[in-house]
Design an enzyme around this catalytic site. Structure first.
Site, mmCIF file in Angstrom:
data_model
loop_
_atom_site.group_PDB
_atom_site.id
_atom_site.type_symbol
_atom_site.label_atom_id
_atom_site.label_comp_id
_atom_site.label_asym_id
_atom_site.label_seq_id
_atom_site.Cartn_x
_atom_site.Cartn_y
_atom_site.Cartn_z
ATOM 1 N NE ARG A 151 -15.164 10.845 5.795
ATOM 2 C CZ ARG A 151 -15.640 9.675 5.416
ATOM 3 N NH1 ARG A 151 -16.901 9.346 5.635
ATOM 4 N NH2 ARG A 151 -14.872 8.785 4.817
ATOM 5 N NE ARG B 172 -21.725 3.805 -0.483
ATOM 6 C CZ ARG B 172 -20.556 4.285 -0.050
ATOM 7 N NH1 ARG B 172 -19.768 4.926 -0.899
ATOM 8 N NH2 ARG B 172 -20.192 4.121 1.204
ATOM 9 C CE LYS C 21 -4.061 -1.649 2.588
ATOM 10 N NZ LYS C 21 -4.866 -1.393 3.793
ATOM 11 N N GLY D 252 -8.389 5.528 -2.556
ATOM 12 C CA GLY D 252 -9.134 5.094 -3.737
ATOM 13 C C GLY D 252 -8.506 3.898 -4.438
ATOM 14 C CD GLU E 227 -13.810 2.450 6.934
ATOM 15 O OE1 GLU E 227 -14.750 2.971 6.322
ATOM 16 O OE2 GLU E 227 -12.690 2.266 6.420
#
Lengths: 69, 451
Positions: free
Chosen positions: B292, B338, B158, B164, B275
């Site tokens: 948020r 979604r 990573k 994204g 998460e």
């Protein structure tokens, strides 16, 4: 060989110059649309014969971005 | 008490925040770019301020313009929504300097959670399990190889500054690592200006399960149970549900406690999400914290009966939580799909003009919308044009409600992912709850790519 846009969006970055040698799988331009950046890579090794777009241009799906010989 | 809120966002979440403000008698100020002049959320707000051209750097990320709009309108608080400035520590500091309430946590917490390396360290200190891997960036390919060897292949490579899914790759062998390391590092440098990489163990058959928390400014923290968000494409969520069909009551309790401990250790206040990746043996590992409101917050609202945006506003004005952990119960099962303006097979964005827009209705159906008929979907922003939420008594009922509602959804003029959603909810593996993060690659793509 023509390299085509696979989505509608703006040309965010061009990562090669005309006349450059590129390898298969090397990024040529990065398109940007809806917060997504999609690199468009050369499908075969060759030389960048022509760049058909400038950074900031809007392209539609299927438009030719570059010609690689 | 907050009298007037400026919403530093657009689309469905701006509309969602305005609704909660209206319910609480708080006045609202919308900001919009040239591309959003006719957007539904602008009409809903009491006032609207044009803040610049379509490009986000000149509008929704333009701090000076947004602060000026807040000052001109006499707003006393700013709700950042998700994305844009919601996790920008400098923006939070600026709000403080200007005497505006930022509806969110302190800039320190945002800074800490914004760095993958700092967040990992903070969680380890709070006793929250993290994915086995490097505690910082690896300096070289040699070091990457040593690390991968010691934790065992396959590993996730990573980019430290990544997002994204860019600069991220699964690597199964030393040869693959050698190839992927340089490519991804180079790509991360082009995209994020930072080519540093780190390595994590690749968990097999993992699920993405996250815990919603609420924390007030007086040290009270509760959790609102979990959301399972394993159905993803391009590392972005597509279908979310609550509760998870997979975890046991014991794991649910442990994850909730871990999330609360993390929030307490961080001295966190606001709604927030921790998460986790959960492996096939129900071991859970910290992934990241979102400081948020989350896109998928409605599924939690549907099963708990709480309005999370309302809670954010109350916390921001210094109120104590009005309930304890024991008061929060899971009631039924909720799902969210979604709706993206994109090709249902390649997942590439599809901007354009909407010529027909018929949405499902019914008692069990909730729509959160960014667009309406005749809207233009522009290439400047996220492809999500709406969210479809259903609530049933059981998971099975939720699935059939979602299926019915999706079948009623009619959008013309642009491509959408509705055909994909319809296929996914009809898959046996989905109905059985075999929802691992590789679900789309494993069960959906083979179905459409052979056709």
């Amino acid at each position: 060989m023509e390299l085509k846009a696979n989505m509608a969006g703006n040309v965010w970055k061009i990562t090669v110059n005309q006349g450059d040698k590129v390898e298969s799988g090397q990024d040529v331009v990065i398109l940007e649309s809806m917060k997504m950046e999609i690199p468009i890579a050369a499908e075969e090794a060759g030389t960048v014969a022509e760049l058909k777009v400038n950074e900031g241009d809007f392209v539609n799906e299927g438009d030719v971005i570059a010609v690689i010989d | 008490m907050i009298q007037k809120v400026l919403i530093a966002n657009r689309g469905e979440i701006a509309a969602r925040i305005i609704r909660s403000c209206q319910k609480m008698g708080i006045r609202t100020v919308a900001v919009y770019s040239d591309a959003d002049q006719n957007a539904p959320y602008v009409k809903m707000a009491d006032e609207g301020y044009l803040i610049g051209p379509p490009r986000v750097n000149e509008s929704y990320l333009n701090v000076d313009k947004i602060v000026a709009a807040a000052k001109d309108s006499g707003a006393d608080a700013i709700h950042p929504g998700y994305g844009f400035l919601s996790e920008n520590e400098d923006f939070v500091k600026r709000c403080q300097d200007e005497g505006l309430i930022f509806i969110g946590p302190s800039s320190d917490v945002i800074k800490q959670m914004g760095s993958k390396i700092a967040a990992r360290k903070a969680m380890q200190q709070a006793g929250v399990p993290v994915v086995p891997g490097t505690d910082g960036a690896v300096a070289s390919l040699e070091e990457a190889m040593e690390t991968a060897q010691s934790i065992g292949y396959p590993v996730m490579l990573k980019a430290s500054a990544g997002g994204g899914g860019i600069g991220m790759q699964i690597v199964a062998s030393e040869d693959e690592l050698a190839k992927a390391f340089e490519n991804n590092s180079k790509r991360a440098l082009t995209f994020f200006g930072d080519g540093s990489m780190f390595i994590e163990k690749k968990l097999e058959n993992a699920r993405h399960i996250e815990i919603q928390i609420l924390a007030d400014q007086h040290g009270n923290v509760i959790h609102l149970f979990e959301r399972e968000c394993s159905i993803q494409r391009r590392n972005q969520k597509v279908i979310e549900e609550a509760p998870s069909a997979f975890i046991s009551e014991k794991t649910r309790k442990q994850m909730g406690e871990a999330a609360i401990n993390a929030a307490i250790a961080l001295r966190y206040s606001n709604a927030g999400t921790i998460e986790f990746l959960v492996d096939e043996n129900e071991n859970f590992y910290f992934l990241e914290m979102n400081t948020r409101i989350q896109v998928e917050h409605p599924v939690t609202e549907e099963i708990t009966g709480l309005d999370i945006v309302e809670q954010q506003l109350k916390i921001a004005q210094g109120e104590r939580l009005h309930f304890t952990q024991e008061d929060i119960k899971i009631n039924g099962h909720a799902m969210e799909a979604r709706i993206y303006a994109e090709d249902p097979v390649t997942f590439f964005p599809s901007p354009g003009h909407i010529t027909k827009f018929d949405i499902p209705t019914g008692k069990a159906v909730r729509n959160e919308l960014a667009v309406t008929e005749k809207s233009d979907v522009t290439p400047f922003y996220d492809p999500m044009i709406g969210k479809l939420i259903v609530r049933g008594e059981t998971r099975q009922e939720s699935i059939s409600l979602l299926k019915q509602a999706l079948a009623q959804y009619k959008i013309e003029g642009i491509k959408t992912n509705i055909p994909m959603l319809l296929k996914v909810v009809d898959l046996e593996q989905f109905k059985m709850g075999n929802t691992t993060t590789d679900f789309v690659q494993k069960h959906y793509l083979p179905l459409v790519q052979t056709n």
